[in-house]
Design an enzyme around this catalytic site. Structure first.
Site, mmCIF file in Angstrom:
data_model
loop_
_atom_site.group_PDB
_atom_site.id
_atom_site.type_symbol
_atom_site.label_atom_id
_atom_site.label_comp_id
_atom_site.label_asym_id
_atom_site.label_seq_id
_atom_site.Cartn_x
_atom_site.Cartn_y
_atom_site.Cartn_z
ATOM 1 N N HIS A 108 0.852 -1.183 0.000
ATOM 2 C CA HIS A 108 0.000 0.000 0.000
ATOM 3 C C HIS A 108 0.891 1.237 0.000
ATOM 4 C CE1 HIS A 108 -3.697 -2.223 1.875
ATOM 5 N NE2 HIS A 108 -3.245 -2.794 0.777
ATOM 6 N N GLU A 149 1.048 3.762 1.899
ATOM 7 C CA GLU A 149 1.619 4.162 3.189
ATOM 8 C C GLU A 149 2.879 3.358 3.509
ATOM 9 O OE1 GLU A 149 -1.474 3.244 2.552
ATOM 10 O OE2 GLU A 149 -2.963 4.215 3.839
ATOM 11 N N CYS A 174 -2.038 -0.604 7.608
ATOM 12 C CA CYS A 174 -1.239 0.621 7.499
ATOM 13 C C CYS A 174 -1.397 1.520 8.725
ATOM 14 C CB CYS A 174 -1.615 1.382 6.237
ATOM 15 S SG CYS A 174 -1.148 0.507 4.739
ATOM 16 N N CYS A 196 -5.811 1.554 5.819
ATOM 17 C CA CYS A 196 -6.387 0.258 6.199
ATOM 18 C C CYS A 196 -5.858 -0.151 7.580
ATOM 19 C CB CYS A 196 -6.063 -0.804 5.154
ATOM 20 S SG CYS A 196 -4.377 -1.421 5.260
HETATM 21 ZN ZN LIG Z 1 -3.129 -0.128 3.852
#
Ligand SMILES: [Zn+2]
Ligand SMILES: [Zn+2]
Lengths: 322, 170
Positions: free
Chosen positions: B56, B58, B95, B92
């Site tokens: 992701h 992040e 993260c 999420c």
């Molecule tokens: Zn994430």
């Protein structure tokens, strides 16, 4: 005098583990108070049931039988006291002369039982429907695996422990394709490199590499560690299967890690669609039972099975606190 | 929600990467990390190109900041505690926990993340200490539309709608 000792040697203790279940599979069921009346004439039982079901259906309690002997479940007790019960029945148009004027309140299961153990408790309170689910029963009674399967799981956890020993780290993770009993990838704590390089995250990236992806350069000693493991463990397989549609992320894979994954790693395994996760030692920050249960968060689109305490003592000797 | 002009510019930058992600057929989430008013990490999701579902934006940015700190000889822990994260979608569960671990100063996001959100789907902050300040809702509709477009499989890089939507909101 040597007999007991020899006996001990001949029966090595079999590996154990504990499934980390959803609350609904092991917790006591919540109870709800209901009014129960007594039918005056048993011959009118079916008439009473039909009439009650039409004027006062209880859709939220369909798991309960309406009748027990001469007793009949009237409706859930609200805020009104017992005297009001008959008034309510009258208002609904029920012929209250069919039942005794004495009404009592009992506690019954508010939701249907999921497993036999719960069923046996609440069935005693009031007759209850129960549909046994073989998989849930096995999971909740911790009988999902045969002895030889347990031994197989322990074998892979030993690989994880060996990786910790070889690399002098406290946490490692091994990803296995259980269909071909082969190690697809492994990883160990490299958080001194990047804070994101938890053992599980590194192992996931190794799986990605096996699928022609991955972002982190493989650890310089990866091949060396692999040959050491092969030397120590006879018949240990490395590699992945390309049969069928080919591998996709960690779909179908089992993960063995010495320490309970943190929230980041546990969620990474949801994103990666892992099938099963086995860990040795619980951790305060752990997300598969200790601080929460990320593997079974209801609104997530993927869930996996989690098992705690596999080779716990051995894992504790090398492990923990990530 | 209210953002300063500078913050709005940071979010605008994050949105640029979200559009780039969509064009690259990745989940359209873009993000930038700011340290002392300077952008020290930026990017988008790279899940499909890396075949790694954890890549992701992040996570990618955390590693860039690590490189930045090494390069500048900064203390990693101290630096992260001053980092402000601007991301088009609520981080999420994975993260947000990583960001909490690092103790980043704040997170500003666009739309909620109904599938994986670290507040919306499972509130990570409820099970651990988290010093990080979080606020969401900036250009939320636009961020959500990007996600919808991705999950619909609609051609992502259609310029007219892009220009229109962005023109309307900024
Ligand atoms: Zn994430
Ligand atoms: Zn972790």
């Amino acid at each position: 005098m040597n007999a007991p000792k020899r006996l001990k040697l001949e029966t090595p203790t079999k590996p154990t583990l504990t499934p980390i279940l959803a609350d609904e599979l092991y917790k006591e069921l919540p109870l709800i108070d209901v009014y129960v009346g007594k039918i005056k004439d048993p011959k009118t039982t079916s008439k009473v049931v039909v009439e009650l079901n039409s004027v006062l259906p209880i859709p939220e309690l369909t798991h309960l039988k309406r009748v027990r002997g001469k007793e009949i479940l009237l409706f859930p007790k609200g805020d009104n006291d017992e005297d009001d019960c008959l008034t309510v029945l009258k208002q609904k148009g029920f012929d209250v002369d069919l039942i005794e004027s004495q009404v009592r309140v009992i506690a019954v299961a508010e939701i249907p039982p999921k497993v036999r153990k719960q069923y046996e408790v609440v069935h005693k309170l009031w007759p209850c429907n129960f549909h046994s689910n073989a998989y849930w029963e096995k999971l909740s009674t911790n009988s999902l695996f045969s002895d030889s399967e347990l031994e197989q799981h322990a074998k892979f956890m030993r690989i994880a422990i060996d990786i910790c020993d070889i690399c002098s780290v406290r946490v490692s993770a091994v990803v296995v394709d259980p269909v071909i009993t082969s190690v697809v990838g492994f990883g160990f704590d490299q958080t001194s490199d990047y804070p994101t390089k938890h053992a599980v995250m590194v192992a996931i990236d190794e799986v990605a590499r096996s699928q022609k992806g991955g972002v982190w350069p493989r650890h310089q000693n990866y091949d060396k560690i692999q040959s050491l493991l092969k030397m120590k463990h006879e018949n240990l397989q490395f590699g992945f299967s390309t049969s069928g549609e080919g591998p996709y992320l960690c779909t179908g894979y089992s993960v063995y890690t010495t320490c309970e994954p943190c929230i980041t790693c546990a969620m990474a395994l949801v994103h990666s669609r892992a099938k099963r996760v086995f860990y040795g030692v619980k951790s305060e920050k752990g997300a598969l039972g200790s601080s929460c249960k990320i593997h079974i968060v209801e609104n997530l689109n993927h869930h996996y099975e989690a098992f705690a305490g596999l080779l716990e003592t051995e894992c504790r000797a090398v492990s923990c606190e990530q | 929600m209210e953002l300063t002009d500078t913050e709005q510019q940071f979010m605008e930058k994050a949105f640029e990467y979200a559009y780039e992600a969509l064009a690259a057929k990745e989940v359209p989430v873009g993000c930038i990390f700011v340290y002392k008013d300077e952008i020290v990490a930026l990017g988008r999701n790279t899940v499909n190109e890396s075949r790694n579902a954890t890549r992701h934006t992040e996570i990618n940015c955390i590693e860039q900041v690590t490189d930045y700190c090494r390069d500048k000889g900064l203390d990693l822990g101290a630096a992260f505690r001053q980092v402000c994260v601007y991301v088009t979608v609520e981080p999420c569960i994975m993260c947000i926990n990583a960001l909490y671990d690092l103790g980043v100063h704040s997170v500003v996001f666009g739309c909620k993340n109904d599938r994986f959100g670290g507040q919306t789907v499972f509130d990570v902050g409820s099970v651990r200490q988290a010093p990080t300040r979080i606020k969401g809702g900036w250009r939320a509709e636009e961020a959500m539309n990007l996600l919808k477009e991705f999950y619909k499989g609609v051609n992502p890089s259609a310029p007219p709608s892009k220009v229109k939507v962005r023109g309307k909101k900024t």
